[in-house]
Scaffold this active site. Structure first.
Site, short mmCIF file in Angstrom:
data_model
loop_
_atom_site.label_atom_id
_atom_site.label_comp_id
_atom_site.label_asym_id
_atom_site.label_seq_id
_atom_site.Cartn_x
_atom_site.Cartn_y
_atom_site.Cartn_z
N PHE A 152 0.80 -1.22 0.00
CA PHE A 152 0.00 0.00 0.00
C PHE A 152 0.83 1.27 0.00
O PHE A 152 0.35 2.33 -0.36
CB PHE A 152 -0.95 0.01 1.22
N LYS A 176 -0.87 -6.79 -9.38
CA LYS A 176 -1.89 -6.96 -8.33
C LYS A 176 -1.54 -5.95 -7.24
O LYS A 176 -0.72 -6.19 -6.37
CB LYS A 176 -1.84 -8.39 -7.79
N CYS A 284 9.52 1.84 3.45
CA CYS A 284 10.40 0.73 3.83
C CYS A 284 11.82 1.22 4.05
O CYS A 284 12.65 0.49 4.57
CB CYS A 284 10.38 -0.33 2.75
N GLU A 384 9.12 -4.04 13.15
CA GLU A 384 8.83 -2.99 12.17
C GLU A 384 7.49 -2.36 12.56
O GLU A 384 6.48 -3.05 12.63
CB GLU A 384 8.72 -3.57 10.76
#
Ligand code: NAD
Length: 499
Positions: A152, A176, A284, A384
């Site tokens: 996302f 996808k 990230c 995380e």
């Protein structure tokens, strides 16, 4: 209020007709309002998309390099002219600020520009006369139908890490996207159609695990490029490789920024704030652990806190510094980490839960949060979090800092701040992380280098884009040839040109 839009698959150059049995709700994170409903693909719909992509591959793989690179150039020109539209879509579904969304598109565009050079990138080698009148040469050919499954947080850039190179190399693609922000991929599909890409070369399938599993199991899908959390990346890698596919699966991260005592603390504080709280920490490559070496911590923490106090959290369309988190569930999960940090005894210097946002009350708000005196046994350090939470860990020596980074299971990105060239050089050599910044907090490589982490941040051995991307999306072939009586001829006085 306007009606929620129906967001459906894009297969064979057009929106998919039939309405899905299952669908997901898409919301604007800055208001909480439902903006769309996205169809979820069944395995039958996946079959249709793969069949269309397979037929398209039959022709696209034979399209000349001139034609393929022309399609990339057309796409690049359209994207460059209209990227503001794409940025607005990203902000409306992901929540990041418009400026940040534009930055995301520009970084993706760099990969498109890299892929425009595919005629050069695909050049093979040639050895004349390896034996008497025998020549050997190497070529690289496309794989076929390739799958791209994206997260996302970068609904445009992450798919663009892969599909420009895949398409330029002659493959056909099924993207996808994340079901949380699916519309960017459909906008991109329409842009490709406008750029003259033949139907079936670029397809979009929406959905969840059902669609992902069907892609992983389908015998006509030759590779899958996945980006997302580590647990799913590992799953995708294991399931995909057991089905005989080529898989690159990029996972989660916990990026450390090491600040040595000789660093310029003003610059380090700026960098920590930008990299810790940009995109609300949903990157990230965000810095989430700041390792302060020696006696710099007190000064650094107060400099960071001063800067955080100037940040404005709110609707990304209002010129704020930081937008909302992507969903209410994700915001609540990040809040639970803050609670756990407090309970474990970390010092809460700035509490983002108290934020006064410049936005609607229904938005998924959480302000920048700063912890000091974090230790490695706390979950704010080990996990995380993927939110605007920066933890400061105090150590005495460089060796302790290095050990901490190397002991962490993730190895995506890291940075060192110092004015000592020898220390920086030692760090780049010794650290067990895939992407390293020296006085650069978010060291995302340029498109012509490759992006990827080590350890639990990547499953598979190919990083994204750069030459590793070209290799991932092609198979090598070596030809040994002998022509005992070669004859070629024909008259043509025209000026030689591409066709
Ligand atoms: P996610 O793992 O929840 O989802 C990623 C993709 O997997 C989505 O398309 C989703 O629909 C699909 N998916 C979700 N659950 C699944 C399941 N059970 N089975 C099969 N497919 C499933 O990740 P996210 O929350 O969308 O993205 C955030 C994560 O992505 C973070 O961990 C972040 O670090 C990571 N990320 C990594 C990189 C990188 O380069 N290493 C880049 C961006 C994001």
């Amino acid at each position: 209020m306007s009606e929620p839009t129906r967001i459906t698959h894009w297969i064979d150059g057009k929106p998919f007709g039939a309405v899905a049995d299952r669908s997901g709700v898409v919301r604007d994170p800055a208001t909480g309002a439902m903006s769309g409903r996205v169809d979820f693909a069944t395995s039958e719909v996946v079959d249709e998309a793969v069949a269309a992509a397979k037929i398209a591959f039959g022709e696209w793989r034979h399209a000349s390099l001139a034609r393929r690179s022309q399609a990339l150039f057309n796409f690049r020109e359209l994207l460059n002219a209209r990227k503001g539209e794409l940025a607005a879509i990203i902000t409306a579904e992901q929540g990041k600020t418009l400026a940040d969304a534009l930055g995301e598109v520009s970084r993706g565009q760099e990969v498109v520009e890299f892929a425009c050079g595919i005629p050069h990138l695909l050049k093979g080698g040639y050895s004349e006369g390896v034996s008497t009148k025998v020549d050997v040469y190497s070529i690289r050919q496309p794989l076929g139908v390739v799958g791209i499954i994206s997260p996302f947080n970068f609904p445009a850039m992450v798919p663009m890490w892969f599909f420009p190179i895949a398409i330029a190399a002659g493959n056909t693609v099924i993207v996808k996207p994340s079901e949380k922000d699916p519309s960017a991929s459909n906008w991109i599909a329409e842009l490709w159609a406008e750029a003259g890409l033949p139907p079936g070369v670029f397809n979009v399938l929406h959905g969840d695990k059902v669609a992902v599993d069907a892609l992983l199991d389908h015998p006509d899908v030759k590779s899958v490029s996945f980006v997302g959390s580590t647990a799913i990346a590992k799953y995708v890698y294991e399931r995909g490789t057991s089905a005989g596919k080529r898989i690159q699966a990029l996972g989660g991260a916990k990026n450390h920024m090491v600040v040595l005592p000789d660093a310029n603390l003003e610059l380090a504080a700026d960098a920590a704030v930008n990299a810790g709280f940009g995109a609300a920490g949903e990157r990230c490559m965000a810095i989430s652990a700041l390792v302060a070496v020696g006696d710099v911590a007190d000064e650094l923490v107060s400099m960071i806190a001063e800067r955080v106090a100037t940040l404005r959290t709110g609707d990304g369309r209002r010129g704020c510094d930081m937008g909302p988190l992507v969903t209410a569930e994700h915001r609540d999960k990040v809040v639970s980490y803050i609670e756990a940090g407090v309970a474990a005894g970390a010092t809460l210097v700035v509490d983002g839960r108290a934020v006064q946002p410049d936005g609607e009350p229904g938005g998924y708000w959480l302000g920048p949060t700063l912890f000091d005196n974090v230790t490695t046994d706390m979950t704010v350090y080990s996990d995380e979090i993927f939110g605007p939470v920066l933890s400061v860990i105090r150590v005495d020596t460089y060796a302790e800092a290095l050990q901490m980074v190397n002991d962490h299971p993730y190895g995506n990105g890291t940075a060192i701040f110092t004015n000592d060239g020898g220390a920086a050089r030692r760090f780049q050599n010794e650290v067990e992380v895939g992407m390293v910044g020296i006085n650069v907090p978010i060291p995302v490589p340029m498109a012509y280098y490759s992006f990827g982490g080590w350890k639990s941040s990547l499953f598979g051995d190919s990083h994204a884009h750069g030459m590793e991307g070209v290799h991932f999306f092609t198979r090598g072939k070596v030809v040994t040839s002998r022509w005992l009586d070669p004859s070629q001829g024909g008259l043509n006085l025209g000026f030689p040109q591409n066709s």
